[in-house]
Scaffold this motif. Structure first.
Motif, PDB file in Angstrom:
ATOM      1  N   SER A 173      11.674  23.633  28.350  1.00 39.01           N
ATOM      2  CA  SER A 173      11.454  23.856  29.781  1.00 39.01           C
ATOM      3  C   SER A 173      12.660  24.485  30.472  1.00 39.01           C
ATOM      4  O   SER A 173      12.543  25.011  31.583  1.00 39.01           O
TER       5      SER A 173
ATOM      6  N   PRO B  97      10.682  28.201  35.513  1.00 34.80           N
ATOM      7  CA  PRO B  97      10.546  27.724  36.893  1.00 34.80           C
ATOM      8  C   PRO B  97      10.095  26.266  36.947  1.00 34.80           C
ATOM      9  O   PRO B  97       9.279  25.830  36.129  1.00 34.80           O
ATOM     10  N   GLU B  98      10.668  25.517  37.871  1.00 36.13           N
ATOM     11  CA  GLU B  98      10.229  24.147  38.068  1.00 36.13           C
ATOM     12  C   GLU B  98       8.796  24.144  38.574  1.00 36.13           C
ATOM     13  O   GLU B  98       8.441  24.964  39.420  1.00 36.13           O
ATOM     14  N   PRO B  99       7.960  23.253  38.073  1.00 34.67           N
ATOM     15  CA  PRO B  99       6.558  23.217  38.513  1.00 34.67           C
ATOM     16  C   PRO B  99       6.445  23.037  40.020  1.00 34.67           C
ATOM     17  O   PRO B  99       6.970  22.081  40.594  1.00 34.67           O
TER      18      PRO B  99
ATOM     19  N   ALA C 281       7.919  24.618  42.317  1.00 36.06           N
ATOM     20  CA  ALA C 281       9.182  24.779  43.038  1.00 36.06           C
ATOM     21  C   ALA C 281       9.132  25.988  43.955  1.00 36.06           C
ATOM     22  O   ALA C 281       8.580  27.031  43.607  1.00 36.06           O
TER      23      ALA C 281
ATOM     24  N   ALA D 121      13.436  27.747  42.095  1.00 36.39           N
ATOM     25  CA  ALA D 121      14.369  26.957  41.295  1.00 36.39           C
ATOM     26  C   ALA D 121      13.880  26.887  39.856  1.00 36.39           C
ATOM     27  O   ALA D 121      12.683  26.835  39.591  1.00 36.39           O
ATOM     28  N   VAL D 122      14.814  26.904  38.924  1.00 32.98           N
ATOM     29  CA  VAL D 122      14.471  26.815  37.510  1.00 32.98           C
ATOM     30  C   VAL D 122      15.040  25.525  36.942  1.00 32.98           C
ATOM     31  O   VAL D 122      15.986  24.930  37.489  1.00 32.98           O
ATOM     32  N   VAL D 123      14.476  25.096  35.824  1.00 31.18           N
ATOM     33  CA  VAL D 123      14.964  23.907  35.131  1.00 31.18           C
ATOM     34  C   VAL D 123      16.252  24.273  34.399  1.00 31.18           C
ATOM     35  O   VAL D 123      16.286  25.249  33.634  1.00 31.18           O
TER      36      VAL D 123
END
Length: 365
Positions: free
Chosen positions: A204, A208-210, A212, A223-225
């Protein structure tokens, strides 16, 4: 931008009441309009000193002592600035021990009094093993301030305050001006940089953060993980790995001497770094998942900053300036200058011993 103000209130305050602090900033926006921004903070009053410690923000505290140390550095030199940083954490430990052991200190941790701050994120617990090696470490500071010794040591070893002859005067002057107005969220990363392991990051990471949204109105991507943060010690580096270090001012991409050719090809489009001048190397955006994820991580780390961090490349065993500067940021390891020759595991007992000596009326090391 953050400005720090130290207030001294000499009148009596009734326990159970509240105090309000208000600050107003007059500024001109980009349209030439004069505006006033007002900040109001209301806090409860307590007669329990231990409650005060358990509600302190460690990032704001570190930001404050870093800026106060600037004054010491300008007036009496870097050595005295590092002594101030050490003394600040020693005094905090001494005062907290007195607050929790004297009849005037108030409730013990978890007892009645003000609500404590929310638990610290998982990053703050990375050093539990090293902390456990120190005598009475659990009694030195409350949980919200447990990282203060680490941050104080990080400040003493960071490029702004470190000793030696390798920091140019113009570079240190630039860092002084950065620190003068550096917000707490930025000084936290500058004092203890983030080291990410890229070669074995979760699937992950870099995605991208789910659900986000962009980080701000000026952000160009959601935002990304981010990969898992690892401790700042050379023991965590592996010769077959790739690590990214970010201190908010500059980044370093560290590449092990045994890094698989497949990883180098995915990241740079080459199978070996032999004979390559790393100063001419750049991070291309290639059409493969690993390259896309690493580039997304670099962009995400640069997004909050007005001035993007320069990315430097480091090859294990090169013995050049880039590798030397990368290892400056391994703050948990010994550093080759006076005042920086302790590891984190060695520094904790020193803080504990000096705080006990200070409580008995002695000096500090």
């Amino acid at each position: 931008t953050a400005f720090n103000v130290e207030l001294n209130h000499e009148e009596m305050l009734a326990a159970g009441s509240t105090v309000a602090i208000q600050a107003a900033l007059l500024y001109t926006n980009t349209d030439g309009q004069r505006r006033i921004c007002v900040h109001t903070l209301c806090k409860p009053v307590t007669s329990v000193l231990a409650d005060l410690f358990r509600n302190v923000d460690v990032d704001a505290t570190c930001n404050m002592i870093a800026k106060v140390a600037l004054d010491h550095a300008l007036r009496t030199g870097l050595h005295m600035a590092r002594r101030y940083l050490h003394r600040a954490v020693v005094d905090a430990v001494r005062a907290y021990r007195a607050a929790t052991t004297s009849p005037y200190g108030g409730a013990a941790a978890g007892g009645p009094g003000l609500n404590t701050r929310a638990p610290l994120p998982s990053f703050t617990h990375m050093h539990a093993a090293a902390a456990a090696q120190s005598a009475d470490i659990t009694h030195m500071l409350p949980e919200n301030l447990m990282l203060l010794p680490l941050y104080a040591m990080g400040l003493q070893k960071c490029p702004l305050y470190r000793g030696g002859e390798h920091i140019r005067a113009d570079e240190r002057s630039s860092l002084v001006y950065r620190m003068l107005t550096m917000p707490a969220v930025d000084s936290n990363i500058f004092v203890y940089p983030r080291l990410y392991s890229l070669h074995d990051m979760d699937a992950s990471a870099g995605m991208p953060e789910p659900g986000a949204a962009p980080l701000s109105a000026l952000a160009t991507q959601p935002a990304v993980v981010l990969p898992t943060v690892v401790n700042l010690t050379a023991e965590r580096l592996t010769s077959d790995g790739i690590f990214l270090l970010d201190n908010g001012v500059e980044m370093y991409l560290w590449i092990g001497r045994a890094c698989p050719p497949a990883a180098l090809n995915a990241l740079f489009g080459i199978s070996s770094l032999d004979g390559l001048d790393l100063q001419s190397l750049h991070l291309p955006e290639l059409a493969n998942p690993f390259s896309e994820r690493v580039n997304a991580i670099v962009r995400a780390l640069r997004e909050p900053h007005f001035q993007a961090q320069k990315l430097r490349f480091v090859r294990e065993g090169a013995g050049d300036v880039a590798e030397m500067r990368f290892h400056w940021h391994m703050v948990e390891d010994k550093q080759a200058f006076v005042g920086g020759n302790l590891t984190y595991a060695e520094y904790l007992p020193l803080v504990n011993r000096d705080s006990q000596m200070a409580q008995m009326g002695g000096g500090t090391s």
